[in-house]
Design an enzyme around this catalytic site. Structure first.
Site, PDB file in Angstrom:
ATOM      1  N   LYS A 187     -78.758 -22.427 -30.678  1.00 22.34           N
ATOM      2  CA  LYS A 187     -78.522 -23.427 -31.732  1.00 22.34           C
ATOM      3  C   LYS A 187     -78.713 -24.800 -31.085  1.00 22.34           C
ATOM      4  O   LYS A 187     -77.840 -25.286 -30.375  1.00 22.34           O
ATOM      5  CB  LYS A 187     -77.107 -23.225 -32.231  1.00 22.34           C
ATOM      6  CG  LYS A 187     -76.518 -23.984 -33.385  1.00 22.34           C
ATOM      7  CD  LYS A 187     -77.188 -25.117 -33.986  1.00 22.34           C
ATOM      8  CE  LYS A 187     -76.162 -26.217 -34.246  1.00 22.34           C
ATOM      9  NZ  LYS A 187     -76.740 -27.533 -34.082  1.00 22.34           N
ATOM     10  N   GLY A 240     -71.731 -30.067 -24.606  1.00 18.72           N
ATOM     11  CA  GLY A 240     -71.515 -31.029 -25.681  1.00 18.72           C
ATOM     12  C   GLY A 240     -70.164 -31.707 -25.523  1.00 18.72           C
ATOM     13  O   GLY A 240     -69.644 -31.815 -24.405  1.00 18.72           O
ATOM     14  N   SER A 241     -69.612 -32.113 -26.644  1.00 21.32           N
ATOM     15  CA  SER A 241     -68.384 -32.913 -26.589  1.00 21.32           C
ATOM     16  C   SER A 241     -67.140 -32.042 -26.411  1.00 21.32           C
ATOM     17  O   SER A 241     -67.129 -30.854 -26.766  1.00 21.32           O
ATOM     18  CB  SER A 241     -68.246 -33.717 -27.882  1.00 21.32           C
ATOM     19  OG  SER A 241     -68.065 -32.838 -28.966  1.00 21.32           O
ATOM     20  N   THR A 244     -65.823 -30.541 -29.744  1.00 23.90           N
ATOM     21  CA  THR A 244     -66.491 -29.301 -30.174  1.00 23.90           C
ATOM     22  C   THR A 244     -66.094 -28.144 -29.254  1.00 23.90           C
ATOM     23  O   THR A 244     -65.858 -27.031 -29.726  1.00 23.90           O
ATOM     24  CB  THR A 244     -68.021 -29.489 -30.190  1.00 23.90           C
ATOM     25  OG1 THR A 244     -68.325 -30.575 -31.063  1.00 23.90           O
ATOM     26  CG2 THR A 244     -68.735 -28.258 -30.682  1.00 23.90           C
ATOM     27  N   GLY A 245     -65.980 -28.410 -27.968  1.00 25.87           N
ATOM     28  CA  GLY A 245     -65.563 -27.376 -27.019  1.00 25.87           C
ATOM     29  C   GLY A 245     -64.226 -26.751 -27.426  1.00 25.87           C
ATOM     30  O   GLY A 245     -64.050 -25.527 -27.393  1.00 25.87           O
ATOM     31  N   GLU A 263     -69.510 -26.984 -20.994  1.00 28.50           N
ATOM     32  CA  GLU A 263     -69.825 -28.158 -20.160  1.00 28.50           C
ATOM     33  C   GLU A 263     -69.623 -29.370 -21.059  1.00 28.50           C
ATOM     34  O   GLU A 263     -70.360 -29.558 -22.021  1.00 28.50           O
ATOM     35  CB  GLU A 263     -71.264 -28.051 -19.639  1.00 28.50           C
ATOM     36  CG  GLU A 263     -71.492 -28.881 -18.381  1.00 28.50           C
ATOM     37  CD  GLU A 263     -71.902 -30.308 -18.686  1.00 28.50           C
ATOM     38  OE1 GLU A 263     -71.007 -31.117 -19.027  1.00 28.50           O
ATOM     39  OE2 GLU A 263     -73.102 -30.611 -18.574  1.00 28.50           O
ATOM     40  N   CYS A 298     -74.789 -36.473 -18.994  1.00 27.30           N
ATOM     41  CA  CYS A 298     -73.404 -36.011 -18.838  1.00 27.30           C
ATOM     42  C   CYS A 298     -72.824 -36.442 -17.489  1.00 27.30           C
ATOM     43  O   CYS A 298     -71.641 -36.750 -17.403  1.00 27.30           O
ATOM     44  CB  CYS A 298     -73.283 -34.513 -19.053  1.00 27.30           C
ATOM     45  SG  CYS A 298     -74.376 -33.541 -18.029  1.00 27.30           S
ATOM     46  N   GLU A 397     -65.340 -40.979 -22.711  1.00 23.61           N
ATOM     47  CA  GLU A 397     -66.780 -40.971 -22.486  1.00 23.61           C
ATOM     48  C   GLU A 397     -67.500 -41.709 -23.622  1.00 23.61           C
ATOM     49  O   GLU A 397     -67.294 -41.404 -24.791  1.00 23.61           O
ATOM     50  CB  GLU A 397     -67.276 -39.526 -22.436  1.00 23.61           C
ATOM     51  CG  GLU A 397     -68.743 -39.410 -22.122  1.00 23.61           C
ATOM     52  CD  GLU A 397     -69.213 -37.961 -22.038  1.00 23.61           C
ATOM     53  OE1 GLU A 397     -68.848 -37.158 -22.902  1.00 23.61           O
ATOM     54  OE2 GLU A 397     -69.956 -37.648 -21.088  1.00 23.61           O
TER      55      GLU A 397
HETATM   56  P1  ADP Z   1     -72.274 -34.843 -29.391  1.00 21.23           P
HETATM   57  O1  ADP Z   1     -71.045 -35.598 -29.798  1.00 21.23           O
HETATM   58  O2  ADP Z   1     -72.776 -35.160 -28.051  1.00 21.23           O
HETATM   59  O3  ADP Z   1     -73.326 -34.783 -30.451  1.00 21.23           O
HETATM   60  P2  ADP Z   1     -71.373 -32.265 -30.152  1.00 21.23           P
HETATM   61  O4  ADP Z   1     -70.366 -31.471 -29.424  1.00 21.23           O
HETATM   62  O5  ADP Z   1     -71.026 -32.782 -31.509  1.00 21.23           O
HETATM   63  O6  ADP Z   1     -71.774 -33.383 -29.154  1.00 21.23           O
HETATM   64  O7  ADP Z   1     -72.744 -31.485 -30.293  1.00 21.23           O
HETATM   65  C1  ADP Z   1     -73.256 -30.599 -29.330  1.00 21.23           C
HETATM   66  C2  ADP Z   1     -73.755 -29.367 -30.044  1.00 21.23           C
HETATM   67  O8  ADP Z   1     -72.648 -28.741 -30.677  1.00 21.23           O
HETATM   68  C3  ADP Z   1     -74.773 -29.633 -31.147  1.00 21.23           C
HETATM   69  O9  ADP Z   1     -75.734 -28.590 -31.139  1.00 21.23           O
HETATM   70  C4  ADP Z   1     -73.941 -29.570 -32.393  1.00 21.23           C
HETATM   71  O10 ADP Z   1     -74.671 -29.216 -33.550  1.00 21.23           O
HETATM   72  C5  ADP Z   1     -72.950 -28.484 -32.038  1.00 21.23           C
HETATM   73  N1  ADP Z   1     -71.705 -28.511 -32.817  1.00 21.23           N
HETATM   74  C6  ADP Z   1     -71.054 -29.593 -33.314  1.00 21.23           C
HETATM   75  N2  ADP Z   1     -69.938 -29.214 -33.970  1.00 21.23           N
HETATM   76  C7  ADP Z   1     -69.873 -27.867 -33.901  1.00 21.23           C
HETATM   77  C8  ADP Z   1     -68.955 -26.873 -34.376  1.00 21.23           C
HETATM   78  N3  ADP Z   1     -67.881 -27.199 -35.071  1.00 21.23           N
HETATM   79  N4  ADP Z   1     -69.216 -25.588 -34.076  1.00 21.23           N
HETATM   80  C9  ADP Z   1     -70.288 -25.231 -33.354  1.00 21.23           C
HETATM   81  N5  ADP Z   1     -71.192 -26.107 -32.897  1.00 21.23           N
HETATM   82  C10 ADP Z   1     -71.005 -27.408 -33.155  1.00 21.23           C
END
Ligand code: ADP
Length: 493
Positions: A187, A240-241, A244-245, A263, A298, A397
């Site tokens: 994804k 990612g963030s 979301t983690g 990460e 990152c 960050e």
């Molecule tokens: P950033 O703030 O750097 O965009 P995110 O964590 O939002 O970081 O995004 C990193 C990835 O996680 C992207 O592919 C995004 O679509 C995906 N993402 C964001 N929210 C969710 C969620 N609730 N569940 C699964 N994947 C997500």
């Protein structure tokens, strides 16, 4: 590298994105979303939104392909041949991939070429070569039994990746996962899916069997969430963030307890001691440590800690080094700072600067939007001095071109300040003292410590964080641990 060739590729229309499920390119049931280029704010193409049902089909096809065994039970040497072919194809299409990626996410092209197709091809080659050299174990048991330790593919890997270096970070996850025999459902991020869709076409051309590699694009809260909740996914890997983690861990707990490797970025300290061997070189490196790819890295050195006796002179040298780095069209070979990935991201960066000023930080350079007349999203490289540990800019960050500068008086204070964050991804130390360098390497809570440089790396060394920067490692042979399970055979002789 040739600007005319880049311009020719950049003038081509971008076909609309579809989903790759079970070896077929299909429309998404969730409609389409426009892709906005950060270069000029214009619509580049559209992406398919994968609905939860689309994701369920992708994970089911991935599972079926894994069970069928055409890939998972192929000889490692056979998988190696296909992954080498994929690396060849990435190299053959490197310029095309780099230009497409830059139009999508705004990274400066001279960097994207090396960091994206260049690095992805190298990563596929590395794991292609590694996989027929990984052995199981024979345990030192009593002589009447034989204890064998097998390493097996885990099954279906879900990979959710971000927008800053989609090919590089995607390859860090896809290459070892596929090499080990798993099926993958990827994804990509909403604002950087295009190169990964092209990579999937190349993977099919290279001979990855149908269903083994699937790509579902769409919103994180719909498509990503469905993937993370899927009972068919055995292991979830993510960059990612932190927000979301956290959600991914909840989804895992609510579904099948899939293992999650996260990460999650950093607030990495770059520490300059007065005894640094070359303060001018350190100042230049401190600038690139935060401003390349407009700070959307990152491991960016986003907090600069400087020994007070050289603080003012160092900040002056840093400002002088930064003054030569102007944001510009990322498709131009001479541009050193590309676009900010999205309008939302730019607004967030500017909010950080406003908050830093309100809390007492002094903006000594930048702080503003740049090149607004292009319609794109650009920001001047920004340096904020006098940032204290309580400030938001010290702790959170930004993921943008904003550097926080803080003075220190002693080595102990430098360590205290460096570790005074929830993150622990990277750090830099500038000193001529070998003893101090080793003391700092031990004392800093970070996944990687750079000494008298910042940001150097390659595929041979692991990358991963401690504390809330995450767990698990990308790159190196250690990454294979995430994509394999140990199985013990205990045989009575
Ligand atoms: P950033 O703030 O750097 O965009 P995110 O964590 O939002 O970081 O995004 C990193 C990835 O996680 C992207 O592919 C995004 O679509 C995906 N993402 C964001 N929210 C969710 C969620 N609730 N569940 C699964 N994947 C997500």
């Amino acid at each position: 590298m040739d600007q005319a060739a880049i311009d020719r590729l950049a003038a081509q229309p971008v076909p609309k994105g579809r989903l790759l499920i079970g070896g077929a390119w299909v429309e998404g049931q969730g409609g389409e979303t426009p892709v906005i280029s950060p270069i000029d704010g214009r619509i580049l193409t559209t992406l398919a939104n994968a609905s939860p049902e689309d994701v369920a089909r992708a994970t089911a096809d991935a599972r079926a392909a894994f069970e069928a065994g055409r890939w998972s039970r192929a000889a490692p040497a056979a998988r190696k041949a296909v992954l080498h072919r994929l690396a060849d194809l990435i190299e053959r299409h490197a310029l095309e991939l780099a230009v497409l990626g830059v139009r999508d996410n705004g990274t400066e092209i001279f960097m994207a070429l090396k960091a994206e197709p260049g690095s992805a091809a190298g990563t596929f080659r590395y794991y292609a070569e590694a996989i027929d050299k990984v052995y199981g174990e024979i345990a030192p048991t009593a002589p009447n039994v034989l204890g064998l330790v097998h390493r097996e593919a885990v099954g279906v890997v879900g990979a959710i990746v971000p927008w800053n270096f989609p090919l590089m970070i995607g390859a860090w996850k896809i290459a070892p996962a596929l090499a080990a025999g798993n099926s993958v459902v990827l994804k990509p991020a909403e604002t950087a899916s295009l190169t990964l869709l092209r990579l999937a076409e190349l993977a099919i051309e290279a001979g990855v069997p149908p269903g083994v590699f699937n790509v579902v694009t769409g919103p994180g809260r719909v498509t990503g969430e469905a993937l993370a909740l899927s009972p068919d996914v055995d292991v979830l890997v993510f960059t990612g963030s932190g927000a979301t983690g956290r959600r991914l861990l909840e989804y895992s707990a609510r579904s099948n307890l899939k293992r999650c490797y996260l990460e999650l970025g950093g607030k990495s300290p770059n520490i300059v001691f007065a005894d640094a061997p070359d303060l001018a070189a350190a100042a230049k490196a401190a600038a690139t440590a935060i401003f390349r790819n407009a700070g959307q890295v990152c491991v960016a050195g986003s907090r600069l800690l400087v020994e007070r006796s050289v603080h003012d002179a160092f900040v002056a040298a840093l400002c002088a080094a930064t003054a030569t780095m102007r944001p510009g069209n990322p498709l131009h070979l001479s541009t050193q700072i590309g676009a900010v990935n999205s309008e939302t991201q730019l607004a967030g960066n500017l909010r950080f600067v406003a908050d830093a000023q309100a809390e007492g930080g002094q903006v000594v350079l930048g702080g503003t939007r740049a090149l607004a007349e292009t319609g794109g999203f650009y920001m001047d490289p920004t340096i904020v001095a006098g940032v204290a540990p309580g400030h938001r800019l010290f702790r959170e960050e930004v993921f943008g071109p904003v550097l926080a500068v803080t003075p220190f008086d002693t080595e102990d204070e430098a360590i205290r300040l460096a570790n005074a964050t929830d993150y622990g991804l990277a750090a830099g130390v500038w000193t001529a003292s070998l003893a101090r360098a080793h003391r700092m390497i031990r004392a800093l809570r970070a996944g990687v410590v750079h000494v008298n440089t910042y940001g150097g790396t390659d595929v041979t060394v692991p990358l991963g964080g401690v504390k809330q920067s995450g767990n698990g490692h990308d790159k190196s042979l250690h990454a294979l641990e995430k994509y394999t399970d140990l199985k013990t055979a205990w045989i009575q002789l």
